[in-house]
Enzyme design. Sequence first.
Site, PDB file in Angstrom:
ATOM      1  N   ASP A   1      38.988  44.105  49.660  1.00  0.00           N
ATOM      2  CA  ASP A   1      38.904  44.375  48.225  1.00  0.00           C
ATOM      3  C   ASP A   1      38.234  45.727  47.985  1.00  0.00           C
ATOM      4  O   ASP A   1      37.567  46.268  48.878  1.00  0.00           O
ATOM      5  CB  ASP A   1      38.104  43.242  47.546  1.00  0.00           C
ATOM      6  CG  ASP A   1      38.424  43.113  46.065  1.00  0.00           C
ATOM      7  OD1 ASP A   1      39.035  44.029  45.493  1.00  0.00           O
ATOM      8  OD2 ASP A   1      38.043  42.083  45.474  1.00  0.00           O
TER       9      ASP A   1
ATOM     10  N   GLU B   1      38.252  37.587  42.137  1.00  0.00           N
ATOM     11  CA  GLU B   1      37.792  38.302  43.332  1.00  0.00           C
ATOM     12  C   GLU B   1      36.621  37.574  43.974  1.00  0.00           C
ATOM     13  O   GLU B   1      36.530  37.489  45.204  1.00  0.00           O
ATOM     14  CB  GLU B   1      37.375  39.729  42.971  1.00  0.00           C
ATOM     15  CG  GLU B   1      38.559  40.612  42.615  1.00  0.00           C
ATOM     16  CD  GLU B   1      38.152  41.989  42.158  1.00  0.00           C
ATOM     17  OE1 GLU B   1      38.980  42.902  42.283  1.00  0.00           O
ATOM     18  OE2 GLU B   1      37.020  42.174  41.681  1.00  0.00           O
TER      19      GLU B   1
END
Length: 226
Positions: A84, A106
């Site tokens: 990420d 996330e």
Amino acid sequence: MNEADQMKKLVGEAAVENVEDGMKVGLGSGSTVYWMVKKLGERVKEGLDVEGVPTSNTTAEWAREFGVPLTDFSKVQELDLTIDGADEVDEQLHLIKGGGGALFREKVVAAAAKELVIIVDGSKLVSQLGKFALPVEVLPFGWEVTAKHIAALGCSPQLRTAGEETYVTDNGNYILDCPFGQIKDPATLHNDLKDIVGVIETGLFIGMADKIVVGKQDKVEVISKA
Ligand SMILES: O=C[C@H](O)[C@H](O)[C@H](O)COP(=O)(O)O
């Protein structure tokens, strides 16, 4: 392609080297992750067996475009790796995320992964978090009250907009961008925010990152958790 995009491409592609055959991979969000998903698609075409769990609808679209097979938490609850981006990274590898509004998914995907690899350019490394206004996802109902309670912690929250409209996350919520200035104690701030009714999640990722892949000019450096 400008220099910033070249850096994003460099680190995005470099991070794919962490992906091994048979892995279940969390796919982050943002413009750096775009390059990672694109490269992963190339590896899949070469025969890599991998399945991804996307952290946003946009990332899911990229994965479909580049041919990365997708799965979801109804089929797999543990991921081998998540890759990420981030908006800020401090010296303890704590992060601010959510500049693109995807922080809740996330965080769920990062928490499900055995390893979290973060891809950034060198400008995002800071000694103390907080120059980037902290994104906080809140329920739309009563967001004004939630914002008032957040303000009492020492900032002036701004409701995120998209053009003339209020920005709405993939989860149907709002984002308050909270300029706290230098955050001396990220863990305490995170906990204080989470205690407020209406706060869904904060963009503070404390102690979650294992490895930072950083782009500096034309080279890539890797910082690992101590
Ligand atoms: O919500 C968005 C995410 O946290 C992104 O990973 C973060 O904002 C970094 O995005 P970019 O790579 O576009 O700077």
